[in-house]
Design a protein around this motif. Sequence first.
Motif, PDB file in Angstrom:
ATOM      1  N   LYS A   5       2.003   4.943   5.128  1.00  0.00           N
ATOM      2  CA  LYS A   5       3.276   5.540   4.734  1.00  0.00           C
ATOM      3  C   LYS A   5       3.395   5.596   3.215  1.00  0.00           C
ATOM      4  CE  LYS A   5       5.969   4.272   8.782  1.00  0.00           C
ATOM      5  NZ  LYS A   5       7.090   3.499   9.292  1.00  0.00           N
ATOM      6  N   ASN A   6       2.921   4.561   2.532  1.00  0.00           N
ATOM      7  CA  ASN A   6       2.956   4.554   1.079  1.00  0.00           C
ATOM      8  C   ASN A   6       2.037   5.622   0.505  1.00  0.00           C
ATOM      9  OD1 ASN A   6       4.806   2.902  -0.057  1.00  0.00           O
ATOM     10  ND2 ASN A   6       3.467   1.124  -0.242  1.00  0.00           N
ATOM     11  N   ARG A   7       0.877   5.804   1.097  1.00  0.00           N
ATOM     12  CA  ARG A   7      -0.076   6.796   0.588  1.00  0.00           C
ATOM     13  C   ARG A   7       0.483   8.199   0.749  1.00  0.00           C
ATOM     14  NH1 ARG A   7      -6.072   5.879   2.500  1.00  0.00           N
ATOM     15  NH2 ARG A   7      -6.511   7.142   0.678  1.00  0.00           N
ATOM     16  N   ILE A   8       1.266   8.426   1.783  1.00  0.00           N
ATOM     17  CA  ILE A   8       1.815   9.759   2.016  1.00  0.00           C
ATOM     18  C   ILE A   8       3.085   9.969   1.179  1.00  0.00           C
ATOM     19  CG2 ILE A   8       2.868  11.246   3.751  1.00  0.00           C
ATOM     20  CD1 ILE A   8       0.986   9.950   5.796  1.00  0.00           C
ATOM     21  N   SER A   9       3.909   8.960   1.039  1.00  0.00           N
ATOM     22  CA  SER A   9       5.202   9.131   0.369  1.00  0.00           C
ATOM     23  C   SER A   9       5.065   9.334  -1.139  1.00  0.00           C
ATOM     24  CB  SER A   9       6.103   7.945   0.657  1.00  0.00           C
ATOM     25  OG  SER A   9       5.576   6.769   0.084  1.00  0.00           O
ATOM     26  N   VAL A  10       4.085   8.724  -1.774  1.00  0.00           N
ATOM     27  CA  VAL A  10       3.940   8.862  -3.223  1.00  0.00           C
ATOM     28  C   VAL A  10       3.650  10.316  -3.613  1.00  0.00           C
ATOM     29  CG1 VAL A  10       2.549   8.180  -5.224  1.00  0.00           C
ATOM     30  CG2 VAL A  10       3.307   6.460  -3.583  1.00  0.00           C
ATOM     31  N   PRO A  11       2.679  10.997  -3.012  1.00  0.00           N
ATOM     32  CA  PRO A  11       2.460  12.400  -3.374  1.00  0.00           C
ATOM     33  C   PRO A  11       3.634  13.296  -2.960  1.00  0.00           C
ATOM     34  CG  PRO A  11       0.538  11.546  -2.228  1.00  0.00           C
ATOM     35  CD  PRO A  11       1.607  10.519  -2.132  1.00  0.00           C
ATOM     36  N   LEU A  12       4.268  12.972  -1.845  1.00  0.00           N
ATOM     37  CA  LEU A  12       5.396  13.769  -1.384  1.00  0.00           C
ATOM     38  C   LEU A  12       6.555  13.697  -2.375  1.00  0.00           C
ATOM     39  CD1 LEU A  12       6.502  15.488   0.967  1.00  0.00           C
ATOM     40  CD2 LEU A  12       7.456  13.383   1.882  1.00  0.00           C
ATOM     41  N   VAL A  13       6.913  12.507  -2.794  1.00  0.00           N
ATOM     42  CA  VAL A  13       7.994  12.337  -3.764  1.00  0.00           C
ATOM     43  C   VAL A  13       7.610  12.964  -5.101  1.00  0.00           C
ATOM     44  CG1 VAL A  13       9.295  10.608  -5.084  1.00  0.00           C
ATOM     45  CG2 VAL A  13       8.927  10.294  -2.647  1.00  0.00           C
ATOM     46  N   GLY A  14       6.392  12.784  -5.508  1.00  0.00           N
ATOM     47  CA  GLY A  14       5.919  13.376  -6.766  1.00  0.00           C
ATOM     48  C   GLY A  14       5.988  14.891  -6.743  1.00  0.00           C
TER      49      GLY A  14
END
Length: 130
Positions: A5-14
Motif C-alpha cells: 500500500k505504501n509503494r502504491i500510495s507514494v506515486p499516486l499522491v505525488g
Amino acid sequence: MAFLKNRISVPLVGSVIVLGIIGIIAAFTSDPIGFLKNIVVLALVGLAIYFVFRLIRGSNPRNKEQQAFIKAAKKSKKRLQSKGSEQSTKSTSFGSLTSLKRSKLTKKKSPVHLTVIDGKKGKKKNRASL
C-alpha cells in the motif's frame, strides 16, 4: 500487505500533486485575473465558514468556563513552579542525602487561600432564651 500500500500510495499522491501544480499554472497563464478572483472568493468563503464555526463553538457557556479554568490552572502552575524552584535550590544547597530524604518524607501542604468574613463575632448568643 501494508508495504504494498505504501509503494502504491507514494506515486499516486505525488502524481496528484504534480497534476494539481500543472493545473494551477495552466489556469494562471490562461486567465490571470479570473484565477485571482477565484482565489479571493475561495479565501472569503473559507473565512466566512471559519467565523461562523467559531461563533457557534464560542457561544457554548461550558467553553467559557473551561477557558477560565485553564487560565486559572496556568496561573496556579506558574505560582507553584516559582515556589518550587526556590525550595529546590534550598534543598540542593545542603547536598546531603538525609536532608533530601526528609524533604521527600514530609508532605507538602498546598497553600490555603482563605478570606475572613466579618460576621457576628462580638455578639454572644443568649443561651437563656433557648
